[in-house]
Scaffold this motif. Structure first.
Motif, short mmCIF file in Angstrom:
data_model
loop_
_atom_site.label_atom_id
_atom_site.label_comp_id
_atom_site.label_asym_id
_atom_site.label_seq_id
_atom_site.Cartn_x
_atom_site.Cartn_y
_atom_site.Cartn_z
N LEU A 85 -4.20 -3.81 15.76
CA LEU A 85 -5.06 -4.87 15.24
C LEU A 85 -4.36 -5.72 14.25
O LEU A 85 -3.61 -5.64 13.99
N LYS A 86 -4.97 -7.23 14.35
CA LYS A 86 -4.42 -8.03 13.46
C LYS A 86 -4.69 -7.77 12.16
O LYS A 86 -5.61 -7.37 11.78
N PRO A 87 -3.51 -8.06 11.12
CA PRO A 87 -3.66 -7.55 9.74
C PRO A 87 -4.94 -8.10 9.02
O PRO A 87 -5.44 -7.71 8.34
N ASN A 88 -5.26 -9.49 9.36
CA ASN A 88 -6.25 -10.18 8.67
C ASN A 88 -7.41 -10.51 9.58
O ASN A 88 -8.41 -11.24 9.32
N GLY A 89 -7.43 -9.72 10.79
CA GLY A 89 -8.57 -9.73 11.71
C GLY A 89 -10.03 -9.01 11.20
O GLY A 89 -9.90 -8.39 10.27
N ARG A 90 -11.18 -9.52 11.72
CA ARG A 90 -12.24 -9.01 11.18
C ARG A 90 -12.46 -7.46 11.85
O ARG A 90 -13.09 -6.85 10.70
N GLU A 91 -11.85 -6.79 12.80
CA GLU A 91 -12.04 -5.54 12.89
C GLU A 91 -11.24 -4.60 12.20
O GLU A 91 -11.87 -3.64 11.52
N ILE A 92 -10.23 -4.92 11.63
CA ILE A 92 -9.48 -4.29 10.63
C ILE A 92 -10.08 -4.11 9.23
O ILE A 92 -10.21 -3.34 8.52
N ARG A 93 -10.61 -5.48 9.14
CA ARG A 93 -11.38 -5.90 7.52
C ARG A 93 -12.68 -4.69 7.70
O ARG A 93 -13.13 -4.40 6.54
N ASN A 94 -13.11 -4.67 8.71
CA ASN A 94 -14.38 -3.74 8.76
C ASN A 94 -14.31 -2.26 8.54
O ASN A 94 -14.91 -1.51 8.14
N ILE A 95 -12.98 -1.90 8.89
CA ILE A 95 -12.57 -0.56 8.65
C ILE A 95 -11.93 -0.25 7.54
O ILE A 95 -12.20 0.74 6.81
N ARG A 96 -11.38 -1.20 6.73
CA ARG A 96 -10.84 -1.05 5.32
C ARG A 96 -12.19 -0.72 4.60
O ARG A 96 -13.02 -1.42 4.43
N GLY A 97 -12.43 0.18 3.76
CA GLY A 97 -13.24 0.41 2.78
C GLY A 97 -14.50 1.55 3.47
O GLY A 97 -15.00 2.08 2.55
N LYS A 98 -14.92 0.97 4.69
CA LYS A 98 -15.75 1.78 5.34
C LYS A 98 -15.32 2.94 6.05
O LYS A 98 -16.11 4.03 5.80
#
Length: 335
Positions: A85-98
């Protein structure tokens, strides 16, 4: 991928690039974290524990990146390779924290000094749980209460500097678990806390783990913390896994010389004052000038000359759920 496995890391390599050269901070790491279980990750400073955690979440510093390997997470009925996944992509940001939350070593460097504790917890809740402002505040107060913070209705409006070290750590736990993640990565959560507060934090983590059924990856120097909390233990040295087993196996039947040395350096009741503490010979090598062969051989009392200084051992299974990377238990594969 076995359905009972939450996270599986395969041959992960993360390097840092600078003018001085390349640092292989994580160099071919393999491990698994089962659903609802705790993995303790131990080793000296500079052995790649925190970088492994940062690689899982794709939050490496700018000069670092994953160069190869897989980080497979089972989420929402499917398996996702986080390393792709891209480090700044939406998919990884949805995984971080959730799906995966991380609790860092020092709360004062992670909590915003200009926002209240409540605001910071509520932000994560509103982002990942689709709650409105009122619901988010109620959840934040409830989490602070569950984490043992007195008068949570009042403390929710406090700033980090207005809380003690133990209270800040509890607030970090509340923030990390407010979205009920499948995996909590705790990086030295009891460092700089007194012994009584450490015990309270560990009891709190165990209670909350049972309540929300989350898995925990516990990164620590303290083998006592691993014995108290973890189901499995992973020992790292210079970016590699040197031993992996269930906790009782690691403590009762350690195989790798590095693991045995770590255990011998623990203070023990009944030890005579004149005996002193045992220490590991030497120090962790310069990451730009790594030794050939087994990375631990310059410090190893059991090294085999002509083998350990020439060949690099692979992680070998020597029993049920017990892996060790040492030529004392395997023969070198000569080129």
């Amino acid at each position: 991928m076995d359905p009972s496995i939450l996270l599986e890391v395969r041959r992960l390599r993360a390097h840092f690039f600078s003018d001085e050269g390349t640092v292989r901070a994580v160099d071919g790491v393999d491990f698994r974290i089962m659903k609802g279980e705790t993995l303790g990750v131990v080793g000296e400073s500079g052995c790649g524990k925190s970088v492994t955690a940062q690689s899982i979440l794709q939050i490496l510093p700018k000069n670092g990146r994953i160069v190869s390997g897989e980080v497979l997470l089972r989420a929402n009925g499917k398996v996702v390779d986080l390393a792709r996944l891209k480090p700044n992509g939406r998919e990884i940001r949805n995984i971080r924290g959730k799906e995966i939350a991380m609790m860092f070593q020092e709360p004062m460097t992670c909590l915003s000094p200009v926002h209240t504790i409540g605001n910071q917890i509520e932000e994560a809740i509103r982002l990942h749980r689709s709650a409105d402002r009122k619901e988010a505040r109620e959840i934040a107060v409830d989490m602070l209460h569950k984490c043992g913070i007195p008068e949570p209705e009042r403390r929710v409006d406090a700033y980090p500097h207005q809380l003690s070290g133990g209270m800040r750590q509890r607030a970090m736990i509340a923030m990390s678990l407010s979205c009920r993640p499948r995996l909590l990565i705790a990086d030295e959560p009891t460092t700089a806390l007194d012994v009584t507060t450490q015990a309270q934090i560990l009891d709190l983590l165990k209670a909350l783990q049972e309540e929300i059924h989350t898995s925990i990856m516990m990164i620590t120097h303290n083998l006592g913390v691993v014995a108290e909390l973890a189901d499995h233990a992973m020992v790292m040295y210079l970016g590699k896994v040197v031993e992996f087993a269930r906790c009782e196996t690691i403590f009762n039947d350690p195989k790798h010389p590095y693991t045995r040395a770590l255990l011998k350096s623990i203070p023990r009741l009944g030890r005579k004052a004149k005996e002193g503490l045992l220490s590991i010979e030497g120090s962790v090598p310069n990451p730009y000038e790594l030794p050939k062969g087994c990375m631990f051989h310059p410090r190893c009392p059991d090294r085999i000359d002509g083998i350990c200084d020439r060949f690099e051992p692979e992680l070998t299974t020597i029993g049920s759920e017990h892996g060790v990377s040492c030529f004392l238990y395997s023969d070198p594969e000569q080129p």
